[in-house]
Design a protein around this motif. Structure first.
Motif, mmCIF file in Angstrom:
data_model
loop_
_atom_site.group_PDB
_atom_site.id
_atom_site.type_symbol
_atom_site.label_atom_id
_atom_site.label_comp_id
_atom_site.label_asym_id
_atom_site.label_seq_id
_atom_site.Cartn_x
_atom_site.Cartn_y
_atom_site.Cartn_z
ATOM 1 N N PRO A 129 81.977 -87.312 4.365
ATOM 2 C CA PRO A 129 83.250 -86.662 4.034
ATOM 3 C C PRO A 129 84.206 -86.651 5.226
ATOM 4 C CG PRO A 129 81.506 -85.036 4.282
ATOM 5 C CD PRO A 129 80.843 -86.371 4.329
ATOM 6 N N LYS A 130 85.494 -86.780 4.949
ATOM 7 C CA LYS A 130 86.492 -86.797 6.019
ATOM 8 C C LYS A 130 86.761 -85.391 6.534
ATOM 9 C CE LYS A 130 89.951 -88.560 3.589
ATOM 10 N NZ LYS A 130 89.626 -88.589 2.145
ATOM 11 N N LEU A 131 87.360 -85.295 7.717
ATOM 12 C CA LEU A 131 87.805 -84.024 8.277
ATOM 13 C C LEU A 131 89.246 -83.783 7.860
ATOM 14 C CD1 LEU A 131 86.419 -84.110 11.945
ATOM 15 C CD2 LEU A 131 85.352 -83.151 9.890
ATOM 16 N N GLU A 185 86.798 -79.110 5.342
ATOM 17 C CA GLU A 185 88.033 -78.453 5.758
ATOM 18 C C GLU A 185 87.776 -77.562 6.971
ATOM 19 O OE1 GLU A 185 89.788 -76.556 2.373
ATOM 20 O OE2 GLU A 185 90.177 -78.460 1.359
ATOM 21 N N ILE A 186 88.624 -77.718 7.981
ATOM 22 C CA ILE A 186 88.452 -76.972 9.227
ATOM 23 C C ILE A 186 89.773 -76.333 9.639
ATOM 24 C CG2 ILE A 186 86.547 -78.415 10.050
ATOM 25 C CD1 ILE A 186 88.565 -79.914 11.802
ATOM 26 N N GLY A 187 89.647 -75.188 10.317
ATOM 27 C CA GLY A 187 90.845 -74.498 10.788
ATOM 28 C C GLY A 187 90.711 -73.979 12.202
ATOM 29 N N SER A 188 89.622 -74.332 12.876
ATOM 30 C CA SER A 188 89.397 -73.856 14.243
ATOM 31 C C SER A 188 88.480 -74.840 14.966
ATOM 32 C CB SER A 188 88.740 -72.474 14.230
ATOM 33 O OG SER A 188 87.427 -72.547 13.713
ATOM 34 N N VAL A 189 88.446 -74.697 16.286
ATOM 35 C CA VAL A 189 87.556 -75.553 17.079
ATOM 36 C C VAL A 189 86.106 -75.284 16.712
ATOM 37 C CG1 VAL A 189 86.738 -76.037 19.422
ATOM 38 C CG2 VAL A 189 89.190 -75.804 18.978
ATOM 39 N N LYS A 190 85.787 -74.022 16.419
ATOM 40 C CA LYS A 190 84.420 -73.680 16.017
ATOM 41 C C LYS A 190 84.042 -74.426 14.730
ATOM 42 C CE LYS A 190 81.526 -69.665 14.741
ATOM 43 N NZ LYS A 190 81.237 -70.067 13.354
ATOM 44 N N GLU A 191 84.929 -74.410 13.748
ATOM 45 C CA GLU A 191 84.652 -75.104 12.492
ATOM 46 C C GLU A 191 84.622 -76.616 12.687
ATOM 47 O OE1 GLU A 191 86.435 -71.838 9.307
ATOM 48 O OE2 GLU A 191 87.700 -73.513 9.954
ATOM 49 N N LEU A 192 85.437 -77.119 13.598
ATOM 50 C CA LEU A 192 85.394 -78.534 13.921
ATOM 51 C C LEU A 192 84.017 -78.927 14.429
ATOM 52 C CD1 LEU A 192 86.402 -81.365 14.757
ATOM 53 C CD2 LEU A 192 87.324 -80.312 16.838
ATOM 54 N N LEU A 223 95.725 -80.829 8.157
ATOM 55 C CA LEU A 223 95.113 -80.605 9.470
ATOM 56 C C LEU A 223 96.198 -80.501 10.541
ATOM 57 C CD1 LEU A 223 92.284 -80.487 10.862
ATOM 58 C CD2 LEU A 223 92.554 -82.930 11.310
ATOM 59 N N SER A 224 96.124 -79.472 11.378
ATOM 60 C CA SER A 224 97.123 -79.304 12.431
ATOM 61 C C SER A 224 97.019 -80.431 13.447
ATOM 62 C CB SER A 224 96.934 -77.959 13.138
ATOM 63 O OG SER A 224 95.757 -77.968 13.933
ATOM 64 N N THR A 225 98.121 -80.715 14.117
ATOM 65 C CA THR A 225 98.116 -81.770 15.134
ATOM 66 C C THR A 225 97.165 -81.416 16.275
ATOM 67 O OG1 THR A 225 100.060 -80.768 16.171
ATOM 68 C CG2 THR A 225 100.444 -82.570 14.620
ATOM 69 N N GLU A 226 97.064 -80.130 16.610
ATOM 70 C CA GLU A 226 96.178 -79.701 17.694
ATOM 71 C C GLU A 226 94.718 -79.986 17.340
ATOM 72 O OE1 GLU A 226 100.020 -77.686 17.857
ATOM 73 O OE2 GLU A 226 98.486 -77.749 16.277
ATOM 74 N N LEU A 227 94.339 -79.606 16.117
ATOM 75 C CA LEU A 227 92.956 -79.841 15.704
ATOM 76 C C LEU A 227 92.681 -81.332 15.496
ATOM 77 C CD1 LEU A 227 91.733 -77.075 13.222
ATOM 78 C CD2 LEU A 227 90.723 -77.777 15.396
ATOM 79 N N PHE A 228 93.691 -82.073 15.094
ATOM 80 C CA PHE A 228 93.534 -83.516 14.954
ATOM 81 C C PHE A 228 93.137 -84.118 16.298
ATOM 82 C CE2 PHE A 228 94.889 -87.881 15.170
ATOM 83 C CZ PHE A 228 94.627 -88.403 13.918
ATOM 84 N N LEU A 229 93.886 -83.792 17.339
ATOM 85 C CA LEU A 229 93.583 -84.330 18.665
ATOM 86 C C LEU A 229 92.242 -83.815 19.174
ATOM 87 C CD1 LEU A 229 97.105 -84.163 20.362
ATOM 88 C CD2 LEU A 229 95.857 -86.214 19.635
ATOM 89 N N ASP A 230 91.955 -82.540 18.891
ATOM 90 C CA ASP A 230 90.648 -81.984 19.286
ATOM 91 C C ASP A 230 89.512 -82.756 18.614
ATOM 92 O OD1 ASP A 230 91.700 -80.015 20.938
ATOM 93 O OD2 ASP A 230 91.704 -78.473 19.373
ATOM 94 N N ALA A 231 89.708 -83.096 17.333
ATOM 95 C CA ALA A 231 88.669 -83.807 16.586
ATOM 96 C C ALA A 231 88.431 -85.196 17.180
ATOM 97 C CB ALA A 231 89.066 -83.922 15.116
ATOM 98 N N VAL A 232 89.512 -85.893 17.506
ATOM 99 C CA VAL A 232 89.376 -87.226 18.102
ATOM 100 C C VAL A 232 88.636 -87.142 19.435
ATOM 101 C CG1 VAL A 232 90.655 -89.148 19.123
ATOM 102 C CG2 VAL A 232 91.405 -88.170 16.942
ATOM 103 N N VAL A 259 97.427 -91.042 10.814
ATOM 104 C CA VAL A 259 98.013 -90.390 11.990
ATOM 105 C C VAL A 259 99.115 -89.420 11.584
ATOM 106 C CG1 VAL A 259 99.191 -90.765 14.185
ATOM 107 C CG2 VAL A 259 97.478 -92.409 13.394
ATOM 108 N N PRO A 260 99.047 -88.158 12.013
ATOM 109 C CA PRO A 260 100.116 -87.207 11.705
ATOM 110 C C PRO A 260 101.466 -87.715 12.205
ATOM 111 C CG PRO A 260 98.220 -86.073 12.649
ATOM 112 C CD PRO A 260 97.959 -87.541 12.800
ATOM 113 N N PHE A 261 102.507 -87.512 11.409
ATOM 114 C CA PHE A 261 103.843 -87.996 11.779
ATOM 115 C C PHE A 261 104.309 -87.363 13.090
ATOM 116 C CE2 PHE A 261 106.798 -90.479 9.022
ATOM 117 C CZ PHE A 261 107.715 -90.812 10.007
ATOM 118 N N ALA A 262 103.873 -86.141 13.342
ATOM 119 C CA ALA A 262 104.343 -85.429 14.538
ATOM 120 C C ALA A 262 103.713 -85.951 15.824
ATOM 121 C CB ALA A 262 104.054 -83.942 14.392
#
Length: 483
Positions: free
Chosen positions: A149-151, A163-170, A192-201, A215-218
């Motif tokens: 499953p995707k993030l 589905e994730i909303g925090s670094v802990k859930e990531l 997915l927020s841009t912050e968590l996107f980068l954290d996930a990568v 890739v998020p547009f932002a």
């Protein structure tokens, strides 16, 4: 001659005979022209010896007498290439469509595709089972590499994601994916927020996991590449890196000041080839690959010219999967003339950067995006259509073959076993009746597929297709019979 001398003479002869005894192999492919997808050379009159699921020798055909084979294939006049890889497919549509998705596996084999990269859906438990079953030959199908499953963020539009909303859930999500032994991690940008996107990568990279993403547009393409993203899925994301206004327009979209459609119009107007080349060179330097998925985009962009409702290939696609096509078809049907013209322009502009990416040294991965939701983008034949588009928009047949073979194996870190024809590598190969280096459409002219050392001749491949069509006809009949 006395008895002692006779026995001595016989012993010498027998010993000499044993010293030159033919080596036993399971399969011997005789007199093929072997295509080296790494350097583009044609090697005529070659014999390929296979034992089990591995190639044990590739020699001049005149030396084939060294081998005694259980099965021999006459490949005179034929071209041997590695099995093809579709690096972006999907299995999904809900549990009711498990069997319809399972039907797709023989379609890949019948079209010379010996490996697929599943880029997430909502049938991950089934895909994990199929991955194991195809690996052990308990199920006919290509080798499967899957993200599971995707993030995503909370309440995304995609079914079956984590589905994730925090670094802990990531971290918890990545723990799950690693426990499932996924082959890479897929990340998308719906909620997915841009912050968590980068954290996930970054965290996936730290754990040694490959990542692929929308890739998020932002975020700029440079930002996600620098963070360690392994592959960008879909060429339109790579397009935006060619605009000096990429960051500015992305920020405006993130603030809600600009729609993504209007942002693309401005990206297109400000696209600069020098900017694009510099950005793509940085992608190449960091090892960020791109999977263009042109075929799916081409189909939906030009639905006004071909609605595909009468495609013969639909006989291989179950009714439930066909039903998932409707959301894109209905959306396209609502477009007025101006919107249709924008669709055409956007596709053509995106496809036009393909040679720029290649020239910059970016690794290109041939993938279709075929599967549920993606209208008339068919598993199997879709990869051949994708390769034809690669050539139409500026790649050579060799570069295209590389994108559909060795590049995928290298990307996933399995080029020691897959992706080219060499001693010690998997016995996954396709015999063609025409030269694919002269015309990429030759990849459709399949005589035989060897998958994990098992031979599937043209009659066998046709039987696979007929069996899928029969299964689909039964599923259609059952669907019509429901009250």
């Amino acid at each position: 001659m006395n008895k002692s001398l006779l026995f001595l003479t016989l012993g010498v002869l027998l010993a000499g005979g044993n010293a030159h005894a033919a080596e036993r192999v399971d399969l011997l492919v005789r007199d093929a022209t072997v295509i080296d997808v790494i350097d583009g050379q044609r090697h005529p009159h070659q014999a390929i010896a296979v034992r089990g699921d591995r190639i044990v020798a590739i020699v001049a055909d005149r030396a084939a007498k060294r081998y005694e084979a259980t099965q021999t294939l006459d490949a005179k006049g034929k071209y041997a290439i590695p099995g093809l890889w579709d690096m972006h497919v999907h299995f999904g549509g809900g549990e009711a469509l498990i069997e319809e998705n399972k039907n797709l596996l023989p379609l890949y084999v019948a079209h010379g595709i010996t490996a697929v990269r599943d880029a997430a859906g909502d049938l991950s438990p089934s895909v994990f089972e199929w991955r194991a079953a195809t690996a052990s030959n308990a199920l006919l199908g290509p080798t499967i590499f899957t993200s599971g499953p995707k993030l995503e963020g909370y309440k995304s539009i995609w079914p079956g994601d984590l589905e994730i909303g925090s670094v802990k859930e990531l971290n918890e999500a990545l723990d799950k994916l690693q426990a499932w032994k996924v082959d890479f991690v897929k990340i998308t940008d719906n909620t997915l927020s841009t912050e968590l996107f980068l954290d996930a990568v970054k965290e996936a990279k730290r754990r040694g996991l490959k990542t692929s993403a929308h890739v998020p547009f932002a975020l700029t393409i440079d930002e996600v590449s620098a963070a360690g993203l392994s592959s960008i899925e879909h060429i339109d994301y790579a397009f935006k890196a060619g605009s000096p206004k990429e960051r500015e327009l992305g920020a405006a979209v993130a603030r809600g000041e600009l729609s993504s459609r209007d942002a693309w119009t401005q990206l297109n107007a400000s696209f600069d080839e020098a900017t694009a080349k510099a950005a793509y060179a940085r992608l190449a330097q960091r090892g960020t690959a791109v999977t263009p998925t042109l075929n799916g985009s081409q189909v939906t962009s030009y639905l006004d010219q071909d609605d595909h409702k009468h495609d013969d290939y639909l006989k291989y696609i179950g009714p439930g999967l066909q039903a998932t096509y409707s959301w894109r078809v209905e959306r396209a049907a609502k477009d007025a003339a101006a919107a249709i013209a924008r669709r055409h322009e956007r596709f053509e502009k995106n496809a036009a950067i393909l040679p720029l990416l290649q020239q910059a040294g970016v690794t290109l991965l041939a993938g279709t995006d075929a599967g549920f939701l993606n209208s008339y983008n068919y598993p199997g034949i879709g990869l051949h259509q994708e390769m034809a588009l690669f050539v139409r928009y500026g790649l050579t047949p060799l570069q295209t073959l590389q994108a559909a073979t060795i590049n995928g194996a290298r990307f996933l870190g399995h080029d020691d076993r897959y992706g080219s024809l060499a001693v010690g590598k998997a016995a996954d190969l396709v015999l063609l009746t025409a030269d694919p280096l002269s015309d990429i459409n030759a990849t459709r002219k399949i005589d035989t597929v060897v998958l994990k050392g098992q031979v599937h001749d043209r009659a066998d491949l046709d039987a696979m297709l007929a069996d899928v069509a029969k299964r689909v006809a039964a599923q259609q009949a059952a669907a019509k019979a429901k009250p």
